[in-house]
Scaffold this active site. Structure first.
Site, PDB file in Angstrom:
ATOM      1  N   CYS A 105       8.952 -55.482   2.001  1.00  0.00           N
ATOM      2  CA  CYS A 105       8.162 -54.904   3.102  1.00  0.00           C
ATOM      3  C   CYS A 105       8.228 -55.795   4.341  1.00  0.00           C
ATOM      4  CB  CYS A 105       6.715 -54.735   2.650  1.00  0.00           C
ATOM      5  SG  CYS A 105       5.604 -54.223   3.987  1.00  0.00           S
ATOM      6  N   CYS A 149       8.216 -46.101   6.481  1.00  0.00           N
ATOM      7  CA  CYS A 149       7.379 -46.916   5.589  1.00  0.00           C
ATOM      8  C   CYS A 149       7.909 -48.331   5.499  1.00  0.00           C
ATOM      9  CB  CYS A 149       7.422 -46.410   4.165  1.00  0.00           C
ATOM     10  SG  CYS A 149       6.894 -44.764   3.947  1.00  0.00           S
ATOM     11  N   CYS A 165      -0.091 -42.171  10.452  1.00  0.00           N
ATOM     12  CA  CYS A 165      -0.074 -43.348   9.588  1.00  0.00           C
ATOM     13  C   CYS A 165      -0.726 -44.500  10.361  1.00  0.00           C
ATOM     14  CB  CYS A 165       1.375 -43.662   9.228  1.00  0.00           C
ATOM     15  SG  CYS A 165       1.537 -45.146   8.247  1.00  0.00           S
ATOM     16  N   CYS A 221       4.772 -58.578  -0.272  1.00  0.00           N
ATOM     17  CA  CYS A 221       5.701 -57.745  -1.037  1.00  0.00           C
ATOM     18  C   CYS A 221       7.096 -57.982  -0.453  1.00  0.00           C
ATOM     19  CB  CYS A 221       5.304 -56.279  -0.938  1.00  0.00           C
ATOM     20  SG  CYS A 221       3.605 -56.027  -1.494  1.00  0.00           S
ATOM     21  N   CYS A 233      -0.491 -58.918   7.162  1.00  0.00           N
ATOM     22  CA  CYS A 233      -0.936 -58.662   5.791  1.00  0.00           C
ATOM     23  C   CYS A 233      -0.986 -59.992   5.041  1.00  0.00           C
ATOM     24  CB  CYS A 233       0.043 -57.709   5.100  1.00  0.00           C
ATOM     25  SG  CYS A 233      -0.563 -57.086   3.515  1.00  0.00           S
ATOM     26  N   GLU A 273       0.825 -51.296  14.981  1.00  0.00           N
ATOM     27  CA  GLU A 273       1.619 -50.088  15.167  1.00  0.00           C
ATOM     28  C   GLU A 273       0.971 -48.906  14.440  1.00  0.00           C
ATOM     29  OE1 GLU A 273       6.061 -51.539  16.086  1.00  0.00           O
ATOM     30  OE2 GLU A 273       5.610 -51.528  13.961  1.00  0.00           O
TER      31      GLU A 273
HETATM   32  N1  SAH Z   1      -0.585 -52.263   1.970  1.00  0.00           N
HETATM   33  C1  SAH Z   1      -0.676 -50.956   1.468  1.00  0.00           C
HETATM   34  C2  SAH Z   1      -0.415 -49.879   2.506  1.00  0.00           C
HETATM   35  C3  SAH Z   1       0.712 -50.109   3.469  1.00  0.00           C
HETATM   36  S1  SAH Z   1       2.358 -49.999   2.887  1.00  0.00           S
HETATM   37  C4  SAH Z   1       0.258 -50.780   0.292  1.00  0.00           C
HETATM   38  O1  SAH Z   1       1.074 -51.644   0.053  1.00  0.00           O
HETATM   39  O2  SAH Z   1       0.114 -49.783  -0.398  1.00  0.00           O
HETATM   40  C5  SAH Z   1       2.707 -48.265   2.687  1.00  0.00           C
HETATM   41  C6  SAH Z   1       3.789 -47.980   1.678  1.00  0.00           C
HETATM   42  O3  SAH Z   1       5.102 -48.319   2.146  1.00  0.00           O
HETATM   43  C7  SAH Z   1       3.603 -48.762   0.399  1.00  0.00           C
HETATM   44  O4  SAH Z   1       3.827 -47.976  -0.739  1.00  0.00           O
HETATM   45  C8  SAH Z   1       4.667 -49.813   0.521  1.00  0.00           C
HETATM   46  O5  SAH Z   1       4.992 -50.368  -0.715  1.00  0.00           O
HETATM   47  C9  SAH Z   1       5.795 -49.010   1.127  1.00  0.00           C
HETATM   48  N2  SAH Z   1       6.859 -49.838   1.697  1.00  0.00           N
HETATM   49  C10 SAH Z   1       6.767 -51.104   2.137  1.00  0.00           C
HETATM   50  N3  SAH Z   1       7.975 -51.537   2.591  1.00  0.00           N
HETATM   51  C11 SAH Z   1       8.832 -50.515   2.442  1.00  0.00           C
HETATM   52  C12 SAH Z   1      10.211 -50.333   2.777  1.00  0.00           C
HETATM   53  N4  SAH Z   1      10.913 -51.280   3.376  1.00  0.00           N
HETATM   54  N5  SAH Z   1      10.783 -49.158   2.471  1.00  0.00           N
HETATM   55  C13 SAH Z   1      10.055 -48.158   1.927  1.00  0.00           C
HETATM   56  N6  SAH Z   1       8.752 -48.256   1.620  1.00  0.00           N
HETATM   57  C14 SAH Z   1       8.141 -49.424   1.874  1.00  0.00           C
HETATM   58 FE1  SF4 Z   2       1.139 -55.700   2.635  1.00  0.00          FE
HETATM   59 FE2  SF4 Z   2       3.519 -54.521   2.876  1.00  0.00          FE
HETATM   60 FE3  SF4 Z   2       2.664 -55.277   0.473  1.00  0.00          FE
HETATM   61 FE4  SF4 Z   2       1.494 -53.186   1.681  1.00  0.00          FE
HETATM   62  S1  SF4 Z   2       3.625 -53.299   0.994  1.00  0.00           S
HETATM   63  S2  SF4 Z   2       0.478 -54.904   0.645  1.00  0.00           S
HETATM   64  S3  SF4 Z   2       1.600 -53.867   3.857  1.00  0.00           S
HETATM   65  S4  SF4 Z   2       3.127 -56.647   2.193  1.00  0.00           S
END
Ligand code: SAH
Ligand code: SF4
Length: 391
Positions: free
Chosen positions: A146, A376, A132, A143, A139, A119
């Site tokens: 996420c 995000c 973006c 996290c 991944c 996406e």
């Molecule tokens: N993997 C990289 C880049 C992709 S995530 C990283 O983790 O930095 C982009 C941003 O969105 C990151 O800061 C991530 O922590 C945040 N993010 C992930 N899940 C989210 C959610 N459900 N609500 C808000 N931000 C989120």
């Molecule tokens: Fe992967 Fe989501 Fe963690 Fe970014 S925030 S490293 S996309 S699991």
């Protein structure tokens, strides 16, 4: 109103089924020169032809060799026979009530024949437009807040698939220099896509080489011509690659911090167990080129009752001491099945106030495109890794 286009949108350079010709999109100057050598372009012409080809592919965005009028007919024919200029294909386009657009993209078949999906999100604002982009299908990291983290890593994207997302977005919203004459320019910037963030699916520093090649193409003055400062690489904290990224890639940096003690961060960003906060902050102090004019962004997702207390805000201020930093507070974007909730608005305001009073700009990121799951951390595709036995 959310609009969902389910049918494939015909673009000039869609993938033709069973077409085995590889795309030239994503190749570096050196790679293009090697291709020209392979098709027999004499050495004394090669550099000039490479420049012409580079210009047509990356500066003008052309998808048809026939339009490359300053390249001889013979060479154009040879290129056409062996190569294409396709980008990922749009499967669906969703447009949010706030103008955010999310594209579900299907990639050309990889070595296993599979066509995976990713996406990409375009977020227009008054004075700029941010694209973006994704760096991986799924991944490896998990996290807990996420949505992408619930999708296993399928594979890394190639440089062409990463840069191709920018090119496809320019195709779709008519943002190539040649389009701008016909298309009214946005008022201040003169361009629709002014910023690119690697904040889509995946961890860019676990796909270092392809991300590096793609950012070089995106920032090349004779290529896609975006300034490196306006390209932000976001990492969950792959410490050994951070300083290296500063030296070798040189984009702006964002760190997904989200927790102020190892105990909290271990739960939110499990990679913290490998690279704890002290090591992460140390790498940030060493990030080359950061200064007050060029600060590192710390992303901090606001999770109700988890990391949003006054004590957290105070600890965050202490952690940032000595680092040219700004903080991006991200209201948590929910997704199906998550146990987390977004902090209350007044709690977010108190948190931001503490940071502001300590001298850190800390805008709260307005959630964009939530209604189409484009905000995000909401991105995910159905792609799954296919076991060798299933292929
Ligand atoms: N993997 C990289 C880049 C992709 S995530 C990283 O983790 O930095 C982009 C941003 O969105 C990151 O800061 C991530 O922590 C945040 N993010 C992930 N899940 C989210 C959610 N459900 N609500 C808000 N931000 C989120
Ligand atoms: Fe992967 Fe989501 Fe963690 Fe970014 S925030 S490293 S996309 S699991």
């Amino acid at each position: 109103m959310t609009m969902l286009l389910q049918t494939a949108i015909p673009l000039a350079a869609s993938y033709i089924p069973n077409d085995l010709r590889p795309t030239l999109v994503g190749l570096s100057r050196e790679d293009l020169a090697a291709i020209l050598e392979r098709i027999g372009v004499p050495e004394k012409q090669r550099k000039m032809r490479m420049r012409q080809l580079w210009h047509w592919i990356y500066q003008r965005g052309k998808t048809d060799f026939a339009l490359m009028t300053d390249i001889s007919k013979e060479v154009r024919g040879q290129l056409e026979e062996a190569f294409v200029l396709t980008r990922p294909e749009i499967v669906t386009e969703q447009v949010s009530t706030d103008g955010t657009r999310k594209w579900l993209l299907r990639l050309a078949p990889d070595a296993t024949g599979a066509r995976h999906e990713i996406e990409t999100v375009y977020i227009p604002e008054e004075d700029r437009g941010t694209l973006c982009i994704s760096s991986q299908v799924g991944c490896t990291l998990t996290c807990t807040f996420c949505h992408t983290g619930t999708q296993k890593l399928v594979r890394n994207l190639t440089a062409g698939e990463i840069a191709g997302q920018i090119m496809l977005a320019r195709d779709r919203i008519k943002d190539w220099p040649d389009d701008l004459e016909a298309n009214p320019k946005p008022p201040s910037s003169g361009r629709y896509i002014t910023n690119v963030v690697l904040m889509g699916m995946g961890e860019p520093l676990y796909n270092f080489d392809n991300v590096k090649t793609a950012i070089n193409i995106a920032s090349d003055g004779e290529g896609l011509s975006l300034s490196k400062r306006r390209i932000t690489l976001s990492t969950s904290g792959v410490v050994p690659e951070i300083v290296r990224a500063g030296h070798e890639i040189g984009s702006s940096l964002a760190i997904s911090l989200h927790g102020t003690t190892d105990e909290i961060r271990d739960k939110l960003v499990p990679l913290n167990k490998k690279y704890p906060i002290a090591e992460l902050m140390d790498a940030c102090t060493k990030y080359p080129g950061s200064s007050n004019a060029r600060r590192i962004t710390f992303e901090y997702v606001m999770l109700k009752g988890v990391n949003d207390s006054v004590a957290d805000a105070k600890r965050l201020v202490k952690l940032l001491a000595g680092i040219p930093a700004k903080v991006n507070l991200i209201p948590f974007n929910p997704w199906p099945g998550t146990a987390y909730e977004c902090s209350e608005w007044d709690v977010i305001e108190v948190f931001a106030e503490i940071l502001n009073n300590a001298g850190y700009a800390s805008p709260v990121r307005t959630p964009r495109g939530r209604d189409i799951m484009a905000a995000c951390g909401q991105l995910k595709s159905e792609s799954m890794k296919v076991r060798a036995s299933e292929r």
